[in-house]
Scaffold this active site. Structure first.
Site, PDB file in Angstrom:
ATOM      1  N   GLU A 110       0.823  -1.203   0.000  1.00  0.00           N
ATOM      2  CA  GLU A 110       0.000   0.000   0.000  1.00  0.00           C
ATOM      3  C   GLU A 110       0.856   1.250   0.000  1.00  0.00           C
ATOM      4  OE1 GLU A 110      -4.069  -1.399   2.233  1.00  0.00           O
ATOM      5  OE2 GLU A 110      -3.135   0.496   2.725  1.00  0.00           O
ATOM      6  N   CYS A 123       3.543   8.479   1.019  1.00  0.00           N
ATOM      7  CA  CYS A 123       4.054   7.549   2.023  1.00  0.00           C
ATOM      8  C   CYS A 123       4.298   6.215   1.312  1.00  0.00           C
ATOM      9  CB  CYS A 123       3.000   7.397   3.129  1.00  0.00           C
ATOM     10  SG  CYS A 123       3.452   6.187   4.376  1.00  0.00           S
ATOM     11  N   CYS A 130       6.290  -7.253   6.804  1.00  0.00           N
ATOM     12  CA  CYS A 130       7.360  -6.781   7.693  1.00  0.00           C
ATOM     13  C   CYS A 130       7.631  -7.895   8.697  1.00  0.00           C
ATOM     14  CB  CYS A 130       6.907  -5.512   8.421  1.00  0.00           C
ATOM     15  SG  CYS A 130       8.190  -4.818   9.488  1.00  0.00           S
ATOM     16  N   CYS A 134       5.877  -5.709  15.452  1.00  0.00           N
ATOM     17  CA  CYS A 134       5.344  -4.777  16.467  1.00  0.00           C
ATOM     18  C   CYS A 134       3.872  -5.112  16.717  1.00  0.00           C
ATOM     19  CB  CYS A 134       5.488  -3.329  15.994  1.00  0.00           C
ATOM     20  SG  CYS A 134       7.180  -2.906  15.569  1.00  0.00           S
ATOM     21  N   GLY A 177       6.514  -2.054   6.017  1.00  0.00           N
ATOM     22  CA  GLY A 177       7.894  -2.546   6.009  1.00  0.00           C
ATOM     23  C   GLY A 177       8.864  -1.692   6.800  1.00  0.00           C
ATOM     24  N   GLU A 178      10.009  -2.288   7.058  1.00  0.00           N
ATOM     25  CA  GLU A 178      11.069  -1.619   7.821  1.00  0.00           C
ATOM     26  C   GLU A 178      12.194  -1.272   6.837  1.00  0.00           C
ATOM     27  OE1 GLU A 178      12.016  -0.408  10.987  1.00  0.00           O
ATOM     28  OE2 GLU A 178      13.759   0.006   9.749  1.00  0.00           O
ATOM     29  N   SER A 209      11.599   6.274   8.346  1.00  0.00           N
ATOM     30  CA  SER A 209      11.165   5.871   9.688  1.00  0.00           C
ATOM     31  C   SER A 209      11.649   4.460   9.998  1.00  0.00           C
ATOM     32  CB  SER A 209       9.637   5.934   9.742  1.00  0.00           C
ATOM     33  OG  SER A 209       9.177   5.550  11.006  1.00  0.00           O
ATOM     34  N   SER A 232      10.819   5.195  15.664  1.00  0.00           N
ATOM     35  CA  SER A 232       9.567   4.786  16.306  1.00  0.00           C
ATOM     36  C   SER A 232       9.893   4.278  17.701  1.00  0.00           C
ATOM     37  CB  SER A 232       8.900   3.680  15.474  1.00  0.00           C
ATOM     38  OG  SER A 232       8.643   4.161  14.187  1.00  0.00           O
ATOM     39  N   ASN A 308      -3.754   4.054  16.177  1.00  0.00           N
ATOM     40  CA  ASN A 308      -4.858   3.700  15.285  1.00  0.00           C
ATOM     41  C   ASN A 308      -5.324   2.288  15.596  1.00  0.00           C
ATOM     42  OD1 ASN A 308      -4.833   6.077  13.568  1.00  0.00           O
ATOM     43  ND2 ASN A 308      -2.791   5.361  12.990  1.00  0.00           N
ATOM     44  N   CYS A 351      -1.152   5.490   9.873  1.00  0.00           N
ATOM     45  CA  CYS A 351      -0.021   4.637  10.243  1.00  0.00           C
ATOM     46  C   CYS A 351      -0.482   3.301  10.800  1.00  0.00           C
ATOM     47  CB  CYS A 351       0.786   5.288  11.346  1.00  0.00           C
ATOM     48  SG  CYS A 351       1.610   6.748  10.844  1.00  0.00           S
TER      49      CYS A 351
HETATM   50  N1  SAH Z   1       8.748   0.190   9.941  1.00  0.00           N
HETATM   51  C1  SAH Z   1       8.992   1.552  10.122  1.00  0.00           C
HETATM   52  C2  SAH Z   1       8.197   2.446   9.178  1.00  0.00           C
HETATM   53  C3  SAH Z   1       6.796   2.037   8.899  1.00  0.00           C
HETATM   54  S1  SAH Z   1       5.648   2.134  10.213  1.00  0.00           S
HETATM   55  C4  SAH Z   1       8.756   1.950  11.562  1.00  0.00           C
HETATM   56  O1  SAH Z   1       8.239   1.152  12.306  1.00  0.00           O
HETATM   57  O2  SAH Z   1       9.143   3.054  11.916  1.00  0.00           O
HETATM   58  C5  SAH Z   1       5.293   3.868  10.287  1.00  0.00           C
HETATM   59  C6  SAH Z   1       4.916   4.368  11.657  1.00  0.00           C
HETATM   60  O3  SAH Z   1       3.604   3.919  12.042  1.00  0.00           O
HETATM   61  C7  SAH Z   1       5.835   3.896  12.758  1.00  0.00           C
HETATM   62  O4  SAH Z   1       6.156   4.946  13.623  1.00  0.00           O
HETATM   63  C8  SAH Z   1       4.987   2.856  13.455  1.00  0.00           C
HETATM   64  O5  SAH Z   1       5.427   2.572  14.726  1.00  0.00           O
HETATM   65  C9  SAH Z   1       3.634   3.506  13.386  1.00  0.00           C
HETATM   66  N2  SAH Z   1       2.509   2.615  13.669  1.00  0.00           N
HETATM   67  C10 SAH Z   1       2.381   1.325  13.376  1.00  0.00           C
HETATM   68  N3  SAH Z   1       1.188   0.851  13.791  1.00  0.00           N
HETATM   69  C11 SAH Z   1       0.531   1.894  14.340  1.00  0.00           C
HETATM   70  C12 SAH Z   1      -0.760   2.046  14.934  1.00  0.00           C
HETATM   71  N4  SAH Z   1      -1.614   1.043  15.014  1.00  0.00           N
HETATM   72  N5  SAH Z   1      -1.093   3.268  15.388  1.00  0.00           N
HETATM   73  C13 SAH Z   1      -0.235   4.312  15.289  1.00  0.00           C
HETATM   74  N6  SAH Z   1       0.980   4.231  14.726  1.00  0.00           N
HETATM   75  C14 SAH Z   1       1.373   3.027  14.268  1.00  0.00           C
HETATM   76 FE1  SF4 Z   2       7.152  -3.252  10.794  1.00  0.00          FE
HETATM   77 FE2  SF4 Z   2       7.120  -0.634  11.366  1.00  0.00          FE
HETATM   78 FE3  SF4 Z   2       4.895  -2.130  11.571  1.00  0.00          FE
HETATM   79 FE4  SF4 Z   2       6.865  -2.454  13.329  1.00  0.00          FE
HETATM   80  S1  SF4 Z   2       5.640  -0.607  13.031  1.00  0.00           S
HETATM   81  S2  SF4 Z   2       5.723  -4.097  12.294  1.00  0.00           S
HETATM   82  S3  SF4 Z   2       8.652  -2.133  12.023  1.00  0.00           S
HETATM   83  S4  SF4 Z   2       6.010  -1.665   9.708  1.00  0.00           S
END
Ligand code: SAH
Ligand code: SF4
Length: 363
Positions: A110, A123, A130, A134, A177-178, A209, A232, A308, A351
């Protein structure tokens, strides 16, 4: 010049066959020149091909100033991965556009186009899925399928730009993804995204990020790109971070912040910390105080993101009283913070809501 073997591998690993075509849109200019010279073609042909490739051309057939034989040869030796839109959703609230893209091998990713006062931001996803796991995030629910190549990351911007007839001025590597778990391709993307024949997006308009892949943060600092590094963090101590981010067991907050300091020393750039506020977990004034203490001495900005909802987990966002209190405590302790505005709320564009499998899409 390093041989771009990564792109050759893409086909052979995925399909188990011996087709090895070159992902030419991920090549640097000198790599394209070397390839075209190898074929015995004059250098102006390489210039023409470079222009086409950077413009986001969809097929070799479209390269209409090249002789037919050369287009044929390109088709035999190379491929244009690109992305195709399987779904597109436009927010009725703010015009945010969410794309579900299908990749050449049937993977889905996406990408989101957002309009801000200063222009358009895309974005981008950097992986299909990934593997960081998390707990609050939908992108990692099914693990990692594969890394995206640089051209597949670029194609997300090119597609959104053409589809909406706009110039994209900013990019955030915050989709699925990371990026630092796909280091080589992310670096290649960063080197290509500013190309004057292509997207021409300057480093100061790009954010990357990461969940905190410490050795790769250190490697990134050596490139000295003036991009914004977003980390993050989401927790003020290891006890909480361990519970929601498995990466913390490998590189804890101390190691992560040490890498951030190193990064800052090398690049002199302010670091942006992402902090998703989850009700009852990491949102107390005490957490804010601890966070402020941890970030002392780092030139930083904290982005507070009300978590979210993701249907597979139970994290909820705190109410606005708690959110504002958290922000106030940070500020009282000398830390800059903003609460992130939500765009595309009606189309789940925020996000952590990006998902890998088509059947699972909420859209
Ligand atoms: N993998 C990278 C970049 C993609 S995620 C990272 O983790 O930084 C982009 C951002 O969305 C990150 O800061 C992540 O922690 C945040 N994120 C993921 N799930 C979320 C959620 N349910 N609510 C708010 N932010 C979230
Ligand atoms: Fe992967 Fe970023 Fe989601 Fe963590 S927050 S699972 S690193 S995309």
């Amino acid at each position: 010049m390093t041989a771009p073997t990564d792109f050759l591998r893409l086909f052979s690993i995925k399909k188990g066959d011996i087709i090895q075509k070159k992902d030419i849109c991920s090549f640097y200019d000198d790599e394209i020149r070397a390839l075209i010279a190898e074929w015995g073609e004059p250098s102006f042909r390489a210039d023409q091909i470079i222009k086409w490739v950077r413009s986001g051309v969809g097929s070799f057939e479209d390269m209409n100033n090249l002789p037919k034989e050369l287009r044929q040869k390109l088709g035999e030796e190379c491929y244009i991965a690109g992305v195709s839109a399987a779904k597109k959703l436009v927010s009725e609230i703010d015009g945010t556009v969410k794309y579900l893209y299908r990749l050449f091998d049937g993977e889905y990713i996406e990408s989101v186009l957002m309009k801000y006062e200063h222009g358009y931001t895309v974005c981008v996803s950097t992986q299909a899925g990934c593997r960081m796991g998390c707990k609050f995030c939908a992108s990692g629910l099914f693990g990692l399928s594969r890394n995206l190549t640089a051209s597949e990351i670029l194609a997300q911007i090119q597609f959104a730009s053409k589809d909406n007839k706009i110039r994209v001025s900013n990019v955030v590597m915050m989709g699925m993804g990371e990026p630092l778990d796909n280091f080589e391709n992310s670096i290649r993307f960063l080197k290509l995204v500013g190309d004057k024949n292509g997207l021409g997006i300057g480093y100061r308009h790009i954010s990357l990020s990461t969940s905190g892949v410490v050795p790769k943060i250190k490697m990134l600092s050596q490139y000295n790109f003036p991009i914004t590094l977003s980390v993050s963090l989401h927790a003020p101590n290891d006890e909480i971070r361990d519970r929601i981010m498995p990466v913390n067991k490998k590189w804890n907050i101390e190691k992560l912040l040490e890498a951030c300091k190193e990064y800052q020393k090398a690049t002199t750039r302010r670091i942006s910390f992402e902090y998703a506020l989850m009700d009852g977990l990491n949102d107390t004034p005490e957490c804010a105080k601890q966070l402020a203490v941890k970030l002392k001495g780092i030139m930083s900005h904290v982005n507070l993101i009300p978590a979210n909802p993701v249907k597979e987990n139970f994290f909820k966002k705190p109410d606005s009283v708690k959110i504002n209190k958290f922000k106030a405590v940070l500020e009282e302790n000398g830390i800059n913070a903003t609460v992130r505005r939500t765009l595309g709320a009606d189309i789940n564009a925020s996000c952590g809501q990006l998902r890998k499998k088509e059947g699972d899409y909420i859209c």
